[in-house]
Motif scaffolding. Structure first.
Motif, PDB file in Angstrom:
ATOM      1  N   VAL A 253     -14.234  -2.694  -3.925  1.00  0.00           N
ATOM      2  CA  VAL A 253     -12.987  -3.431  -4.114  1.00  0.00           C
ATOM      3  C   VAL A 253     -13.254  -4.890  -4.448  1.00  0.00           C
ATOM      4  O   VAL A 253     -12.629  -5.458  -5.354  1.00  0.00           O
ATOM      5  CB  VAL A 253     -12.078  -3.301  -2.870  1.00  0.00           C
TER       6      VAL A 253
ATOM      7  N   SER B 118       1.533   5.959  -7.216  1.00  0.00           N
ATOM      8  CA  SER B 118       0.343   6.684  -7.678  1.00  0.00           C
ATOM      9  C   SER B 118       0.606   8.187  -7.761  1.00  0.00           C
ATOM     10  O   SER B 118       0.252   8.835  -8.748  1.00  0.00           O
ATOM     11  CB  SER B 118      -0.831   6.415  -6.733  1.00  0.00           C
TER      12      SER B 118
ATOM     13  N   MET C 275      -5.514   1.955  -5.398  1.00  0.00           N
ATOM     14  CA  MET C 275      -6.497   2.935  -5.862  1.00  0.00           C
ATOM     15  C   MET C 275      -6.689   2.792  -7.365  1.00  0.00           C
ATOM     16  O   MET C 275      -5.913   2.118  -8.035  1.00  0.00           O
ATOM     17  CB  MET C 275      -6.061   4.367  -5.530  1.00  0.00           C
TER      18      MET C 275
ATOM     19  N   GLY D 250       1.043   3.813  -3.090  1.00  0.00           N
ATOM     20  CA  GLY D 250       0.715   5.223  -2.898  1.00  0.00           C
ATOM     21  C   GLY D 250       1.783   6.132  -3.480  1.00  0.00           C
ATOM     22  O   GLY D 250       1.478   7.140  -4.128  1.00  0.00           O
TER      23      GLY D 250
ATOM     24  N   GLY E 204     -10.677   5.936  -4.302  1.00  0.00           N
ATOM     25  CA  GLY E 204     -10.595   4.847  -3.346  1.00  0.00           C
ATOM     26  C   GLY E 204     -11.968   4.334  -2.955  1.00  0.00           C
ATOM     27  O   GLY E 204     -12.096   3.259  -2.379  1.00  0.00           O
TER      28      GLY E 204
ATOM     29  N   LEU F  46       0.820  -1.209   0.000  1.00  0.00           N
ATOM     30  CA  LEU F  46       0.000   0.000   0.000  1.00  0.00           C
ATOM     31  C   LEU F  46       0.857   1.263   0.000  1.00  0.00           C
ATOM     32  O   LEU F  46       0.559   2.220  -0.725  1.00  0.00           O
ATOM     33  CB  LEU F  46      -0.943  -0.001   1.206  1.00  0.00           C
TER      34      LEU F  46
END
Length: 138
Positions: free
Chosen positions: A91, A69, A108, A66, A87, A62
């Protein structure tokens, strides 16, 4: 999102450490590390990461996702494109629809394209309200 030119799914690979030998082989070929250093780092990295709990591997995926991203969004903006990080999607439905293997953790979705209209201004908390030096003030 339905009008976006593209939607990019950013996934964290909880087994990314399995690529460490290949990565350091490339680093050796580029002259960034000696074979001895590359082999040692690859071995130590593999041994460490392969012993991590699934929760820790997910957390690492994660964080890495991030960072990736944000870099992708900044690169897109530098090239004249607009992005929107998302987000708040289902999911479980996403994982099922795209048959995502369990080793990947969704970070995301990022809508990418040219904005159809100017975005609305937004406000964030002042820096002094979210930054603490040498401790937290509750």
């Amino acid at each position: 999102m339905i009008d976006a030119s593209a939607v990019i799914a950013v996934l964290g690979d909880q087994e990314a450490y399995r690529n460490v030998e290949t990565i350091y082989a490339h680093a050796q070929a580029a002259g960034y590390v000696t074979p001895e250093v590359g082999d040692t780092i690859a071995k130590n990295t593999y041994n460490a990461y392969s012993s991590f709990s699934p929760e820790r591997l997910k957390s690492i995926g994660l964080v890495d996702g991030g960072l990736i991203s944000m870099q992708l969004m900044l690169a897109a903006k530098a090239r004249g494109y607009d992005t929107v990080p998302m987000g708040g999607y289902n999911v479980e439905a996403f994982l099922e629809l795209f048959e995502i293997p369990q080793r990947y953790v969704p970070v995301m979705l990022i809508a990418l394209g040219k904005a159809a209209a100017e975005g609305r201004p937004s406000i964030r908390l002042p820096l002094e309200d979210v930054t603490y030096w040498n401790g937290f003030q509750a």
